[in-house]
Design a protein around this motif. Structure first.
Motif, PDB file in Angstrom:
ATOM      1  N   PHE A  61      94.065 -14.110 -14.815  1.00 19.38           N
ATOM      2  CA  PHE A  61      94.283 -15.334 -15.594  1.00 19.38           C
ATOM      3  C   PHE A  61      95.419 -15.184 -16.606  1.00 19.38           C
ATOM      4  CE2 PHE A  61      89.789 -15.288 -14.284  1.00 19.38           C
ATOM      5  CZ  PHE A  61      89.858 -16.345 -13.395  1.00 19.38           C
ATOM      6  N   GLY A 158      93.414 -26.688 -25.664  1.00 24.01           N
ATOM      7  CA  GLY A 158      92.693 -25.470 -25.278  1.00 24.01           C
ATOM      8  C   GLY A 158      93.617 -24.272 -25.234  1.00 24.01           C
ATOM      9  N   LEU A 162      93.354 -21.048 -27.594  1.00 22.62           N
ATOM     10  CA  LEU A 162      93.118 -19.714 -27.004  1.00 22.62           C
ATOM     11  C   LEU A 162      94.218 -18.725 -27.376  1.00 22.62           C
ATOM     12  CD1 LEU A 162      91.872 -19.813 -23.312  1.00 22.62           C
ATOM     13  CD2 LEU A 162      90.670 -19.007 -25.314  1.00 22.62           C
ATOM     14  N   ILE A 167      92.986 -12.434 -33.137  1.00 23.79           N
ATOM     15  CA  ILE A 167      91.633 -11.886 -33.258  1.00 23.79           C
ATOM     16  C   ILE A 167      91.679 -10.390 -33.552  1.00 23.79           C
ATOM     17  CG2 ILE A 167      89.565 -11.371 -31.901  1.00 23.79           C
ATOM     18  CD1 ILE A 167      89.857 -14.095 -30.604  1.00 23.79           C
ATOM     19  N   VAL A 223      74.926 -14.096 -35.267  1.00 20.43           N
ATOM     20  CA  VAL A 223      75.396 -14.540 -33.969  1.00 20.43           C
ATOM     21  C   VAL A 223      75.205 -16.067 -33.964  1.00 20.43           C
ATOM     22  CG1 VAL A 223      75.056 -14.303 -31.473  1.00 20.43           C
ATOM     23  CG2 VAL A 223      74.410 -12.442 -33.000  1.00 20.43           C
ATOM     24  N   ASN A 224      76.174 -16.814 -33.530  1.00 16.44           N
ATOM     25  CA  ASN A 224      76.157 -18.285 -33.522  1.00 16.44           C
ATOM     26  C   ASN A 224      76.412 -18.930 -34.876  1.00 16.44           C
ATOM     27  OD1 ASN A 224      75.625 -18.954 -30.810  1.00 16.44           O
ATOM     28  ND2 ASN A 224      73.523 -18.303 -31.074  1.00 16.44           N
ATOM     29  N   PRO A 226      79.087 -18.254 -37.507  1.00 16.51           N
ATOM     30  CA  PRO A 226      80.213 -17.591 -38.160  1.00 16.51           C
ATOM     31  C   PRO A 226      80.482 -18.182 -39.541  1.00 16.51           C
ATOM     32  CG  PRO A 226      80.996 -19.116 -36.489  1.00 16.51           C
ATOM     33  CD  PRO A 226      79.508 -19.136 -36.415  1.00 16.51           C
ATOM     34  N   LYS A 233      87.898 -17.246 -39.570  1.00 17.56           N
ATOM     35  CA  LYS A 233      86.517 -17.434 -39.136  1.00 17.56           C
ATOM     36  C   LYS A 233      85.990 -16.028 -38.850  1.00 17.56           C
ATOM     37  CE  LYS A 233      84.377 -21.067 -36.530  1.00 17.56           C
ATOM     38  NZ  LYS A 233      84.426 -22.012 -35.448  1.00 17.56           N
ATOM     39  N   TYR A 235      82.985 -13.568 -37.434  1.00 15.19           N
ATOM     40  CA  TYR A 235      81.834 -13.592 -36.523  1.00 15.19           C
ATOM     41  C   TYR A 235      81.056 -12.294 -36.600  1.00 15.19           C
ATOM     42  CZ  TYR A 235      84.418 -17.346 -34.253  1.00 15.19           C
ATOM     43  OH  TYR A 235      85.090 -18.490 -33.990  1.00 15.19           O
ATOM     44  N   GLN A 237      79.847  -9.761 -34.486  1.00 17.30           N
ATOM     45  CA  GLN A 237      80.234  -9.439 -33.122  1.00 17.30           C
ATOM     46  C   GLN A 237      79.349  -8.348 -32.508  1.00 17.30           C
ATOM     47  OE1 GLN A 237      82.314 -10.949 -31.357  1.00 17.30           O
ATOM     48  NE2 GLN A 237      82.950  -9.607 -29.705  1.00 17.30           N
ATOM     49  N   ARG A 346      84.131  -9.715 -36.092  1.00 16.48           N
ATOM     50  CA  ARG A 346      85.333 -10.234 -35.419  1.00 16.48           C
ATOM     51  C   ARG A 346      85.977 -11.231 -36.372  1.00 16.48           C
ATOM     52  NH1 ARG A 346      86.005 -11.771 -29.264  1.00 16.48           N
ATOM     53  NH2 ARG A 346      86.389  -9.550 -29.299  1.00 16.48           N
ATOM     54  N   LYS A 348      88.837 -13.998 -36.882  1.00 21.60           N
ATOM     55  CA  LYS A 348      89.785 -14.836 -36.140  1.00 21.60           C
ATOM     56  C   LYS A 348      90.597 -15.666 -37.120  1.00 21.60           C
ATOM     57  CE  LYS A 348      88.638 -18.550 -33.554  1.00 21.60           C
ATOM     58  NZ  LYS A 348      88.087 -19.265 -32.419  1.00 21.60           N
ATOM     59  N   LEU A 355      90.720 -26.451 -33.955  1.00 21.74           N
ATOM     60  CA  LEU A 355      89.468 -26.618 -33.206  1.00 21.74           C
ATOM     61  C   LEU A 355      89.028 -28.074 -33.217  1.00 21.74           C
ATOM     62  CD1 LEU A 355      87.479 -23.429 -34.214  1.00 21.74           C
ATOM     63  CD2 LEU A 355      88.457 -23.969 -31.986  1.00 21.74           C
ATOM     64  N   LEU A 358      90.779 -29.773 -30.490  1.00 21.83           N
ATOM     65  CA  LEU A 358      90.196 -29.392 -29.194  1.00 21.83           C
ATOM     66  C   LEU A 358      88.890 -30.152 -28.952  1.00 21.83           C
ATOM     67  CD1 LEU A 358      90.212 -27.524 -26.697  1.00 21.83           C
ATOM     68  CD2 LEU A 358      88.929 -25.863 -28.039  1.00 21.83           C
ATOM     69  N   TYR A 359      88.038 -30.197 -29.977  1.00 24.14           N
ATOM     70  CA  TYR A 359      86.741 -30.859 -29.787  1.00 24.14           C
ATOM     71  C   TYR A 359      86.924 -32.373 -29.621  1.00 24.14           C
ATOM     72  CZ  TYR A 359      84.864 -26.324 -31.102  1.00 24.14           C
ATOM     73  OH  TYR A 359      84.582 -24.980 -31.148  1.00 24.14           O
TER      74      TYR A 359
END
Ligand code: HEM
Lengths: 412, 264
Positions: A61, A158, A162, A167, A223-224, A226, A233, A235, A237, A346, A348, A355, A358-359
């Protein structure tokens, strides 16, 4: 040139590109990605493994061909949307015209019945000479245009989200502070693996301060969940458990504590000292007194055991030590302590609002698909001798309902 | 006791399937009504079981392969009954009851014990992501079932332009529209969740990748139908092929391609 342009915006080209995305995705899911080269050679043999690496199938990818493919898809969607949006203006009126011009299905004397039925179904009537045109959801003609626009927005936003973010992964001991290159500091106030009830719950207590000294409130990062601060941001990790060793020097009276996250030789003179091999979360003692070490756990370390080698005068003696036990070698006393769990964070960095964009594209795509599938534009032209349906989408349901309505009346 | 309720529901789905297939083959309306009643009874028990399990687990019972498969079968039964109530056509049951039974049987072979969920699954996105997944898969499974029904009838000499065949073909298309929309919700809600849990909205994890493959195949289906006017046999075949992809995304990926979604 004209032909090339027509092909570039054609659906045929779009479908070919989508088929190619499927091909790449298939390869990317079947061949493990981003592994060390040796793994491919040992798994697939030298020839196939070598080919995988040379063709970039180990990170499919990220290959230029795949990125080019996505760019071509975005181009195709843009060109075909630009062409179609022009055609959309006046599409409602054209659909009504199509209904008026369409071949009539015979239903003599049923106009009133049809009128009542169509109005009940939310159709708007427009009476004309000898024909009434009933229309519904004409706005729905924009559905597929909006869908492609949403898709384009998802692709572009996106890609930015990305590849536009940065990160970094860092482990930090509780009580320590991590300073980022721009001066932002992340203070790890606490870390726990289990909550009060003993349930797994990896959570770090964090506080952040920016280069200007502005401080965040203390936040529990899970977790979930951040933490956001400025363009960062953070996290939860991963996590790890480190051994601790207190070192006391009787000659100088000095004392120090070290964290042990990997094998280490703790020595003052380079020859005599204690080698830390591993820390085990617990042990099971059999009836005969023998001890079996527990090698892994997903929770806290209940009965930690230190696997040490005492090295003195050229001799190595393996020792299992428990927290609090003292080992003295010359002037130095080694005291294993309670293990400390620490988080792997983590971090970022991403442009604010990225974001959100994106959303918003996600919402647009879902709303557009809903319009596409559930607001299908349709017109029914009703004349004294019968009716005709016109729609750019399949309308068998309505067609059968109208047929049944007429049949019912005829049977009466 | 709780598991007995699950197996009772499975048994009722099985009975409904046998009664429906035999009645459809013999053209008996009464038998189809009995199959519908058996399916409804099975669904009632299945619902009781799911609620009971949810209460015992203290969470939505959709967190592992067994629970997801059971939810998937439940959603097929719900959609099948709704569709049957609206259309009053027995072929809806012929397509959906076997699908519900087969998925439920797959569930029965999965470990059934209730386990605490991993911290990664504790999220507000869980309900939307998994809830839309079971209904999306259910709609796509019914579309595949309708495709199979269409091909069987065709092989028995039924004309493609008969009302029942056109209607089965059309309903397959509508189910795919619904399933495609919900699959989009699954993928995009999963992307938001992934951003919160793992920091990246897309990681090319095998589950994500296969959901994308499936989504693209259905997108191709929709385009071929709308622009190329493909209908009938070709669409039935494509809906079956696409269903194989759905099933691979659902079960095959977990068995063969480990990744970030491995806990599912
Ligand atoms: C994954 C990518 C794509 C998705 C998800 C998608 C989605 C859709 C959907 C949902 C529809 C409406 C179908 C229906 O109502 O039954 C549609 C229509 C259409 N799409 Fe796409 N599309 C994609 C890519 C493309 C591409 C690359 C092209 C190339 C030009 C294209 C051209 C068209 C055309 C011409 C229509 C018919 C529009 C109309 O009649 O109003 N699509 N698409």
């Amino acid at each position: 040139m004209k032909k090339i342009r027509a092909f570039l915006r054609s659906m045929t080209f779009g479908m070919l590109l989508l088929a190619a995305v499927i091909g790449f995705s298939f390869a990317g899911s079947m061949i493990p990605q981003q592994r060390p080269a040796m793994e491919y050679v040992s798994r697939y043999g030298a020839t196939v493994g070598g080919l995988i690496i040379r063709l970039g199938l180990d990170d499919v990818f990220a290959t230029p061909v795949f990125l080019l493919l996505m760019a071509a898809l975005a181009l195709n969607l843009t060109l075909c949307s630009v062409v179609r949006v022009r055609r959309l203006r006046g599409s409602g009126e054209r659909l009504k015209e199509r209904a008026r011009a369409a071949q009539v299905i015979a239903a003599p004397g049923q106009a009133q019945r049809l009128d009542a039925f169509l109005r009940r179904r939310g159709f708007c009537a427009q009476a004309g000479e000898g024909v009434t045109v009933y229309s519904k959801c004409l706005f729905g003609a924009y559905g597929s245009f909006l869908t492609h626009l949403g898709l384009l927005a998802v692709l572009l936003a996106g890609a930015l989200a990305l590849y536009g973010g940065q990160i970094t992964d860092q482990t930090v001991m509780p009580g320590q502070t991590l300073t980022l290159p721009d001066g932002t500091a992340i203070e790890v106030l606490s870390f726990r693996i289990e909550d009060e009830t003993g349930r797994l719950d990896y959570a770090s207590g964090l506080r952040m301060t920016d280069a200007q000294g502005q401080r965040s409130a203390e936040a529990l990062v899970r977790v979930n969940e951040p933490m956001r601060f400025g363009r960062y941001k953070v996290y939860q990790q991963t996590y790890g458990t480190a051994g601790t060793m207190r070192l006391r020097n009787a000659a100088t009276g000095g004392e120090d504590t070290v964290y042990l996250t990997e094998p280490a030789f703790l020595t003052a003179d380079g020859q005599n000292g204690v080698f830390f091999a591993a820390l085990y979360p617990g042990y099971i003692q059999d009836e005969d007194g023998s001890v079996t070490l527990i090698t892994s756990t997903s929770g806290a370390y209940a009965d930690p055991v230190y696997d040490l080698r005492v090295m003195a005068q050229g001799q190595t003696t393996p020792v299992l030590a428990f927290p609090g036990e003292e080992l003295t070698l010359g002037d130095i006393t080694y005291i294993p302590g309670e293990p400390v769990s620490y988080p792997g964070l983590r971090i970022k960095a991403i442009a604010p609002g990225m974001l959100g964009v994106l959303y918003a594209s996600f919402v647009l795509l879902i709303a557009a698909l809903t319009i596409c599938f559930f607001m299908r534009p349709v017109c029914v032209a009703v004349r004294p001798e019968g009716y005709a349906i016109a729609s750019p989408k399949p309308q068998l349901g309505l067609q059968l309902e109208l047929e049944a309505l007429i049949r019912e009346e005829e049977q009466r | 006791m709780r598991d007995m309720v699950f197996f009772a529901a499975l048994l009722l789905y099985f009975a409904a399937m046998i009664v429906q297939i035999v009645s459809a083959a013999l053209g008996r309306q009464k038998g189809c009504r009995a199959a519908c009643a058996l399916l409804s009874a099975g669904l009632a028990l299945h619902t009781v079981y799911s609620v009971w399990r949810g209460i015992a687990a203290g969470r939505l019972p959709l967190a592992n392969q067994f629970e997801f498969a059971s939810g998937f079968a439940w959603a097929i039964a719900v959609l099948g009954l709704i569709l049957h109530a609206r259309l009053r056509q027995t072929w809806v049951l012929t397509a959906s009851i076997p699908a519900a039974f087969l998925v439920m049987s797959y569930a029965a072979f999965q470990p059934m014990e209730i386990r605490d969920i991993m911290p990664a699954l504790r999220s507000t996105w869980f309900a939307l992501h998994i809830g839309s997944a079971i209904f999306s898969y259910a709609a796509l499974a019914i579309a595949g079932g309708l495709g199979a029904y269409y091909l069987v009838r065709l092989s028995r000499g039924e004309r493609e332009d008969s009302t029942a065949m056109r209607q089965a073909d059309y309903m397959g298309y509508r189910m795919i529209c619904l399933g495609f929309l919900l699959l989009t919700v699954v993928i995009l809600s999963g992307a938001i969740w992934a951003e919160q849990a793992w920091s990246k909205w897309w990681s090319w994890d095998p589950k994500e990748t296969w959901a994308l493959i499936t989504w693209i195949i259905y997108a191709i289906y929709l385009h071929q139908r709308l622009r190329m006017n493909w209908q009938g046999r070709r669409m039935a075949l494509l809906s079956l092929a696409a269903l194989v992809c759905v099933l691979f995304t659902f079960a095959g990926v977990n068995l063969l391609l480990p990744g970030l979604h491995s806990y599912a």
